[in-house]
Structure formats: structure tokens, C-alpha cells
Design an enzyme around this catalytic site. Sequence first.
Site, mmCIF file in Angstrom:
data_model
loop_
_atom_site.group_PDB
_atom_site.id
_atom_site.type_symbol
_atom_site.label_atom_id
_atom_site.label_comp_id
_atom_site.label_asym_id
_atom_site.label_seq_id
_atom_site.Cartn_x
_atom_site.Cartn_y
_atom_site.Cartn_z
ATOM 1 N N GLY A 65 53.797 17.070 7.626
ATOM 2 C CA GLY A 65 52.997 17.204 6.416
ATOM 3 C C GLY A 65 53.729 18.015 5.362
ATOM 4 N N CYS A 66 52.975 18.601 4.451
ATOM 5 C CA CYS A 66 53.572 19.393 3.367
ATOM 6 C C CYS A 66 54.503 20.450 3.944
ATOM 7 C CB CYS A 66 52.476 20.053 2.544
ATOM 8 S SG CYS A 66 53.103 21.104 1.215
ATOM 9 N N PHE A 67 55.740 20.457 3.491
ATOM 10 C CA PHE A 67 56.757 21.281 4.163
ATOM 11 C C PHE A 67 56.642 22.771 3.910
ATOM 12 C CE2 PHE A 67 59.953 19.325 0.842
ATOM 13 C CZ PHE A 67 59.313 19.969 -0.218
ATOM 14 N N TRP A 68 55.839 23.206 2.947
ATOM 15 C CA TRP A 68 55.749 24.639 2.653
ATOM 16 C C TRP A 68 55.215 25.427 3.851
ATOM 17 C CZ3 TRP A 68 52.671 23.249 -2.321
ATOM 18 C CH2 TRP A 68 53.559 22.791 -3.312
ATOM 19 N N GLU A 128 58.843 14.609 3.984
ATOM 20 C CA GLU A 128 59.066 16.036 3.768
ATOM 21 C C GLU A 128 59.329 16.673 5.130
ATOM 22 O OE1 GLU A 128 56.202 18.155 1.504
ATOM 23 O OE2 GLU A 128 56.130 16.678 -0.112
#
Length: 221
Positions: free
Chosen positions: A67-70, A111
Site C-alpha cells: 500500500g502507500c509506502f509512507w 509503491e
Amino acid sequence: RSCMRWSASALVLLISLALGGYYRFLGHQQQQEGPPHDAMGASSSSTDMAPWPPEGNTLPFATFAAGCFWSVELRYQRLPGVDKTAVGYIQGDMENPTYEMICTGMTNHTEAVQMTYDPTVVSFAELCDVFYGGHNPKQLNAQGNDVGTQYRSGIYYHDEAQRKVAQAAKAQVPNAVTEIQAAGTFWPAEVYHQQYLEKGGRLGNAQSAKKGCDDPIRCYG
């Protein structure tokens, strides 16, 4: 021929933007609200790509997409034995992708977080445990409200030993849709994406990357 392939790829991207792919990008940008600021109040250029791999590195690599890499990066930053991390784009069909490009969903990149780690401190199997414990591996091409192939679940192995461990780990998770593939070219993302939550995220509220920290991770800062 390479020029022709690039022209065709560029045309696909332009068509995708015109048909609405760009609006998915805008939606994520609204959540992000621009690059995070450093302690001196300066922000990184949105076009500067981060340097990677680490100079002089002798440690093995591991690469995960969840998912969102942050938030994925921060989870691994906190893990003892993980040395360096970078967020970026992998398993796609185009060279030198940018965030804007991958957000169209047309480049086939996902991502991802790539890291170097000390196997005498943390094993690849333990990295896989953190991976599966930190996202929903049963959700196809999405994580939460982030929807698109760029948010798919994936383990990208760097040698045969990692492949075997990754497959064994997936077998322990019923109905997992995680793709397991040999790692392709990893393109580091723009500088402002790197260690994004540690630097403050969109709200300027920095989250700890200290080893062993178990504070809840706020996905967007």
C-alpha cells in the site's frame, strides 16, 4: 525502436490523464498537501529523486509493497536490524517513473519500500512477518481507501533463499493475494517522499523512527 516505444508509452500516459487517471493523483495530492518541511522550514523539490542504493553498502536488500509506502517505510525504520530504507517504484514497464506517472495506474509500478538489513540481527523471515502484520494481504490492488494496482501487495525477492522464505510466509496467510516476484529495477521516489512520516508528513507532526518504537503509525502524518 526505443524512441517508438517511448512515444507509445507517453501516449498511453497522456490518454490516461485525459480519461481521469490524473484525478486519482490529485486526490492523493490533496491528502498529502505538498512536501514535508525540514527543521529549517525548507521543502524538497518535487522533482528531485532520492539517491539509492546507499554508497558502500555491503548488506543484503529486501523489497516489499504493502500500500502507500509512507507508513510501510516507517514500520521498517523502527525495526532493529534494518539499516537503511528508501521508498520508490518497482515492477513497472517504464524507466525513470515519477509519482505522477505511477498514480495513473498505467505504468504497472507499485509503491514499494526497499531496505538494507543485517541478517545477524533480523532475518528475512522476520521481515516477512512485519510485512504481513502491517497490511491486509487479502485486499487485491488496494489498501484501505487507496485503490489501484500501485497499491498491490508484493514481496520482491533478491535471491533464491528469499524466494523460498517469501513463498513459505505467504502459505501461512490464507487467501493472501501477495505477488511474489524477482525484484525488478527499483526506482527511488522523489526526495520529499523519503522518510516522509519521520519528517512530519502533511501535518508537520513528526513520528518517531526510533528502533523499537511501537507508537501507532498515522498513515498521512
